[in-house]
Scaffold this motif. Structure first.
Motif, PDB file in Angstrom:
ATOM      1  N   CYS A 149     -18.987  48.361  -7.870  1.00 46.73           N
ATOM      2  CA  CYS A 149     -18.236  47.446  -8.722  1.00 46.73           C
ATOM      3  C   CYS A 149     -18.924  47.330 -10.073  1.00 46.73           C
ATOM      4  CB  CYS A 149     -18.144  46.059  -8.082  1.00 46.73           C
ATOM      5  SG  CYS A 149     -17.351  46.054  -6.462  1.00 46.73           S
ATOM      6  N   GLU A 150     -18.140  47.261 -11.124  1.00 45.26           N
ATOM      7  CA  GLU A 150     -18.675  47.091 -12.473  1.00 45.26           C
ATOM      8  C   GLU A 150     -18.627  45.621 -12.849  1.00 45.26           C
ATOM      9  OE1 GLU A 150     -17.575  48.393 -17.042  1.00 45.26           O
ATOM     10  OE2 GLU A 150     -17.065  49.733 -15.380  1.00 45.26           O
ATOM     11  N   THR A 151     -19.774  45.100 -13.299  1.00 38.62           N
ATOM     12  CA  THR A 151     -19.844  43.676 -13.605  1.00 38.62           C
ATOM     13  C   THR A 151     -19.062  43.349 -14.872  1.00 38.62           C
ATOM     14  OG1 THR A 151     -21.865  43.951 -14.904  1.00 38.62           O
ATOM     15  CG2 THR A 151     -22.116  43.486 -12.562  1.00 38.62           C
ATOM     16  N   PRO A 152     -18.360  42.211 -14.878  1.00 37.22           N
ATOM     17  CA  PRO A 152     -17.726  41.756 -16.120  1.00 37.22           C
ATOM     18  C   PRO A 152     -18.774  41.121 -17.030  1.00 37.22           C
ATOM     19  CG  PRO A 152     -17.366  40.150 -14.393  1.00 37.22           C
ATOM     20  CD  PRO A 152     -18.113  41.295 -13.754  1.00 37.22           C
ATOM     21  N   ALA A 153     -18.423  40.893 -18.269  1.00 43.01           N
ATOM     22  CA  ALA A 153     -19.336  40.231 -19.197  1.00 43.01           C
ATOM     23  C   ALA A 153     -19.500  38.766 -18.810  1.00 43.01           C
ATOM     24  CB  ALA A 153     -18.810  40.348 -20.622  1.00 43.01           C
ATOM     25  N   ALA A 154     -20.679  38.222 -19.097  1.00 45.77           N
ATOM     26  CA  ALA A 154     -20.958  36.809 -18.845  1.00 45.77           C
ATOM     27  C   ALA A 154     -21.217  36.116 -20.173  1.00 45.77           C
ATOM     28  CB  ALA A 154     -22.157  36.652 -17.920  1.00 45.77           C
ATOM     29  N   SER A 155     -20.854  34.854 -20.238  1.00 47.15           N
ATOM     30  CA  SER A 155     -21.028  34.108 -21.487  1.00 47.15           C
ATOM     31  C   SER A 155     -22.488  33.829 -21.784  1.00 47.15           C
ATOM     32  CB  SER A 155     -20.250  32.794 -21.421  1.00 47.15           C
ATOM     33  OG  SER A 155     -20.692  32.015 -20.307  1.00 47.15           O
ATOM     34  N   GLU A 156     -23.336  33.794 -20.730  1.00 43.22           N
ATOM     35  CA  GLU A 156     -24.749  33.529 -20.919  1.00 43.22           C
ATOM     36  C   GLU A 156     -25.514  34.038 -19.704  1.00 43.22           C
ATOM     37  OE1 GLU A 156     -25.128  29.354 -21.317  1.00 43.22           O
ATOM     38  OE2 GLU A 156     -24.483  28.907 -19.279  1.00 43.22           O
ATOM     39  N   PRO A 157     -26.826  34.265 -19.847  1.00 44.19           N
ATOM     40  CA  PRO A 157     -27.619  34.716 -18.699  1.00 44.19           C
ATOM     41  C   PRO A 157     -27.634  33.674 -17.589  1.00 44.19           C
ATOM     42  CG  PRO A 157     -28.790  35.093 -20.765  1.00 44.19           C
ATOM     43  CD  PRO A 157     -27.609  34.229 -21.100  1.00 44.19           C
ATOM     44  N   GLY A 158     -27.876  34.147 -16.368  1.00 44.34           N
ATOM     45  CA  GLY A 158     -27.943  33.249 -15.220  1.00 44.34           C
ATOM     46  C   GLY A 158     -27.412  33.918 -13.973  1.00 44.34           C
ATOM     47  N   GLY A 159     -27.492  33.196 -12.853  1.00 45.97           N
ATOM     48  CA  GLY A 159     -27.046  33.730 -11.580  1.00 45.97           C
ATOM     49  C   GLY A 159     -25.544  33.617 -11.410  1.00 45.97           C
ATOM     50  N   ALA A 160     -24.971  34.591 -10.710  1.00 47.21           N
ATOM     51  CA  ALA A 160     -23.536  34.589 -10.409  1.00 47.21           C
ATOM     52  C   ALA A 160     -23.360  35.000  -8.955  1.00 47.21           C
ATOM     53  CB  ALA A 160     -22.783  35.549 -11.325  1.00 47.21           C
ATOM     54  N   LEU A 161     -22.528  34.256  -8.235  1.00 46.14           N
ATOM     55  CA  LEU A 161     -22.255  34.578  -6.841  1.00 46.14           C
ATOM     56  C   LEU A 161     -21.373  35.814  -6.775  1.00 46.14           C
ATOM     57  CD1 LEU A 161     -22.836  33.434  -4.000  1.00 46.14           C
ATOM     58  CD2 LEU A 161     -20.615  32.289  -4.128  1.00 46.14           C
ATOM     59  N   LEU A 162     -21.804  36.807  -6.003  1.00 51.69           N
ATOM     60  CA  LEU A 162     -21.014  38.022  -5.823  1.00 51.69           C
ATOM     61  C   LEU A 162     -20.282  37.919  -4.493  1.00 51.69           C
ATOM     62  CD1 LEU A 162     -22.092  41.667  -6.500  1.00 51.69           C
ATOM     63  CD2 LEU A 162     -20.803  41.086  -4.473  1.00 51.69           C
ATOM     64  N   GLU A 163     -18.952  37.989  -4.563  1.00 51.38           N
ATOM     65  CA  GLU A 163     -18.127  37.882  -3.367  1.00 51.38           C
ATOM     66  C   GLU A 163     -17.152  39.047  -3.310  1.00 51.38           C
ATOM     67  OE1 GLU A 163     -17.601  33.170  -2.812  1.00 51.38           O
ATOM     68  OE2 GLU A 163     -16.900  33.960  -4.718  1.00 51.38           O
ATOM     69  N   LEU A 164     -16.535  39.218  -2.137  1.00 48.32           N
ATOM     70  CA  LEU A 164     -15.567  40.283  -1.929  1.00 48.32           C
ATOM     71  C   LEU A 164     -14.221  39.688  -1.552  1.00 48.32           C
ATOM     72  CD1 LEU A 164     -17.760  42.751   0.171  1.00 48.32           C
ATOM     73  CD2 LEU A 164     -17.398  42.734  -2.297  1.00 48.32           C
ATOM     74  N   SER A 165     -13.157  40.334  -2.003  1.00 46.15           N
ATOM     75  CA  SER A 165     -11.804  39.872  -1.712  1.00 46.15           C
ATOM     76  C   SER A 165     -11.001  40.998  -1.081  1.00 46.15           C
ATOM     77  CB  SER A 165     -11.112  39.409  -2.996  1.00 46.15           C
ATOM     78  OG  SER A 165      -9.747  39.128  -2.751  1.00 46.15           O
ATOM     79  N   VAL A 166     -10.127  40.619  -0.130  1.00 46.79           N
ATOM     80  CA  VAL A 166      -9.255  41.619   0.499  1.00 46.79           C
ATOM     81  C   VAL A 166      -7.837  41.557  -0.047  1.00 46.79           C
ATOM     82  CG1 VAL A 166     -10.594  41.677   2.622  1.00 46.79           C
ATOM     83  CG2 VAL A 166      -8.696  40.051   2.408  1.00 46.79           C
ATOM     84  N   ASN A 167      -7.550  40.545  -0.876  1.00 47.07           N
ATOM     85  CA  ASN A 167      -6.176  40.404  -1.354  1.00 47.07           C
ATOM     86  C   ASN A 167      -6.084  39.831  -2.763  1.00 47.07           C
ATOM     87  OD1 ASN A 167      -6.867  37.727  -0.963  1.00 47.07           O
ATOM     88  ND2 ASN A 167      -5.670  37.512   0.929  1.00 47.07           N
ATOM     89  N   GLY A 168      -7.208  39.713  -3.446  1.00 46.99           N
ATOM     90  CA  GLY A 168      -7.201  39.152  -4.787  1.00 46.99           C
ATOM     91  C   GLY A 168      -7.221  37.645  -4.814  1.00 46.99           C
ATOM     92  N   LEU A 169      -7.124  36.998  -3.644  1.00 50.06           N
ATOM     93  CA  LEU A 169      -7.107  35.533  -3.576  1.00 50.06           C
ATOM     94  C   LEU A 169      -8.262  35.003  -2.732  1.00 50.06           C
ATOM     95  CD1 LEU A 169      -3.281  34.933  -3.048  1.00 50.06           C
ATOM     96  CD2 LEU A 169      -4.567  34.721  -5.177  1.00 50.06           C
TER      97      LEU A 169
END
Length: 506
Positions: free
Chosen positions: A185-205
């Motif tokens: 997966c390619e990460t999207p841009a973030a507004s500022e440094p910091g931690g982000a929870l990485l999750e997976l979706s099977v249906n976009g919701l």
């Protein structure tokens, strides 16, 4: 109370009374109304898949949905009450069922269900076990490898497995399922440094909650590097300087297409790279703080061909240092600043001519030393080392005789120590150098050259070019040559004993 089932006949839309009529008795009851309506029609469902654990909000779209009463969805054979509804949509939460395809229908009276044939797929929820790298620049674009289970390779957001970073879904064009256990997966841009929870979706919701985190860090900024030239054999260290505000254990460099080169984060301003071997020519040099995302500033490192070195001249110097040696090298058409290396010790060099450099030898213990050529402040670029011999400085302790005529020709015995080697020289004064005959390591003989009357210092050299001499200040005196021009008396007894007075030339 008692209930009596009735089969309702077809009828035009509208409200009609419903009652009971007894065939065995003379009575009727018509106090209930029944509403005939257009049957509901379901045309689409979104999403069309969800986890076996249930809880997916499924939106059913269609027509003829009444806005009053209770609507019901049926997943396979399991009915559930609607959460929301309008004249064109009904929203239901999927119940927990086993994996597989089931039909989903709706009812507005909990009895008559549509026969649309729309299907909903139950799938095992994906799980993420390993995420690499776990850091990346805030500008996004990091390709993250996710290892886990139950990944689906469908391309659409509605059907495939996709990543979410801090609740931001990554589009289908940057999520790629390699197998059921690996996706990128390619990460999207973030507004500022910091931690982000990485999750997976099977249906976009719906998304997982495996508590995998990705850390956004400041993007590294490269300002320059030194040196930017080195040998094709590699082995040199290049310091890249700039802004590296993230303390990482996964720092590496990339030279051209060679990635993962050993490096270390020296300070927040410097990264050192151990350069690999490479074909001669300029190549791009980049660095990374996470082992994946490399900088892309235009930073060219020039690999030079290895030099074939000839020499040195002379081949022997004194251990006290200070001798001048020259080296010839090929190819000679380099503009790089060069230096000599004596047993890994760099010493400055100067270009004597095209393809020739000279350098002053440093002090060293007697013996043989490896002599190489290197780029200034870079690594050795000699194809092979040449050998330079360091000799003990000769010592002159006594001269015999210590004087002679100004016409020269006198043979001087030079006694001392360390008079070794095949080539021994004597120097009388600053300019008169003559070859000497070595008798032993403690004795040599040399013939005094002609010299004006006066005192001179005699020094000895054991180098093969009479370049370096002893420093013992042994003095040899040149005296004016004289001749006898007369004698008084001119005769005497053959028994001897006559005193004769000689008259000498001026």
């Amino acid at each position: 109370d008692t209930a009596s089932p009735c089969h309702i006949p077809a009828h035009a839309e509208g409200v009609v009374p419903v009652g009971l009529q007894s065939h065995g008795a003379d009575w009727e009851m018509w106090d209930v109304n029944f509403h005939y309506a257009e049957p509901p029609n379901v045309t689409a469902a979104y999403p069309t898949r969800g986890a076996v654990s249930g809880g997916t909000r499924v939106v059913l779209t269609g027509e003829n949905f009444p806005t009053t009463g209770r609507a019901t969805c049926r997943f396979g054979a399991t009915p559930v009450l609607a959460l929301e509804r309008t004249a064109t949509t009904i929203v239901c939460a999927s119940p927990s069922l086993r994996a597989g395809l089931i039909n989903v229908e709706v009812s507005v009276n909990r009895q008559d269900f549509t026969l649309s044939g729309l299907q909903f797929q139950y799938v095992a929820p994906p799980s993420a076990y390993v995420v690499s790298p776990r850091t990346g620049p805030s500008v996004g674009g990091t390709i993250v490898a996710v290892q886990g289970d139950h990944f689906s390779a469908e391309r659409s957001l509605e059907e495939g497995t996709h990543c979410l970073f801090a609740n931001r879904t990554v589009g289908e064009d940057v999520s790629h399922v390699v197998s059921s256990r690996l996706m990128r997966c390619e990460t999207p841009a973030a507004s500022e440094p910091g931690g982000a929870l990485l999750e997976l979706s099977v249906n976009g919701l719906d998304h997982t909650s495996d508590l995998q985190t990705f850390r956004y860090v400041p993007s590294p900024e490269v300002e320059g590097a030194y040196p930017l030239v080195g040998s094709e054999a590699g082995g040199g260290v290049v310091v890249v300087y700039g802004s590296f505000l993230f303390d990482s254990d996964d720092v590496s460099c990339r030279v051209g297409t060679i990635a993962g080169i050993q490096a270390s984060l020296v300070t927040a301003d410097e990264i050192s790279c151990l350069m690999p071997s490479h074909a001669p020519g300029p190549v791009q040099l980049d660095v990374t703080l996470n082992g994946h995302d490399y900088t892309r500033e235009e930073l060219l490192y020039d690999y030079e061909r290895l030099f074939e070195v000839l020499g040195p001249v002379p081949t022997r110097v004194l251990a006290e240092g200070g001798g001048e040696v020259s080296l010839s090298f090929w190819p000679s058409d380099t503009d790089a600043e060069l230096a000599c290396v004596v047993d890994s010790m760099p010493v400055p060099a100067s270009k004597a001519s095209l393809g020739t450099i000279t350098c002053i030898t440093p002090p060293r213990a007697p013996g043989f030393a490896a002599l190489d050529v290197q780029m200034a402040d870079a690594e050795v670029i000699s194809l092979a080392s040449v050998t330079l011999e360091y000799q003990v400085t000769p010592v002159v302790k006594h001269l015999g005789p210590s004087f002679g005529i100004d016409a020269g020709v006198s043979v001087i015995k030079v006694a001392g120590r360390h008079l070794v080697g095949d080539d021994v020289f004597c120097r009388l004064g600053h300019d008169d150098v003559v070859s000497a005959t070595r008798v032993s390591s403690a004795l040599a003989k040399c013939e005094a050259p002609a010299h004006a009357p006066g005192l001179v210092v005699l020094e000895a050299s054991v180098g093969d070019d009479a370049q370096q001499f002893s420093r013992n200040d042994r003095v040899y005196e040149y005296v004016k040559e004289t001749a006898a021009v007369g004698a008084t008396p001119r005769d005497g007894s053959q028994a001897g004993g006559t005193i004769v007075r000689l008259t000498l030339s001026a």
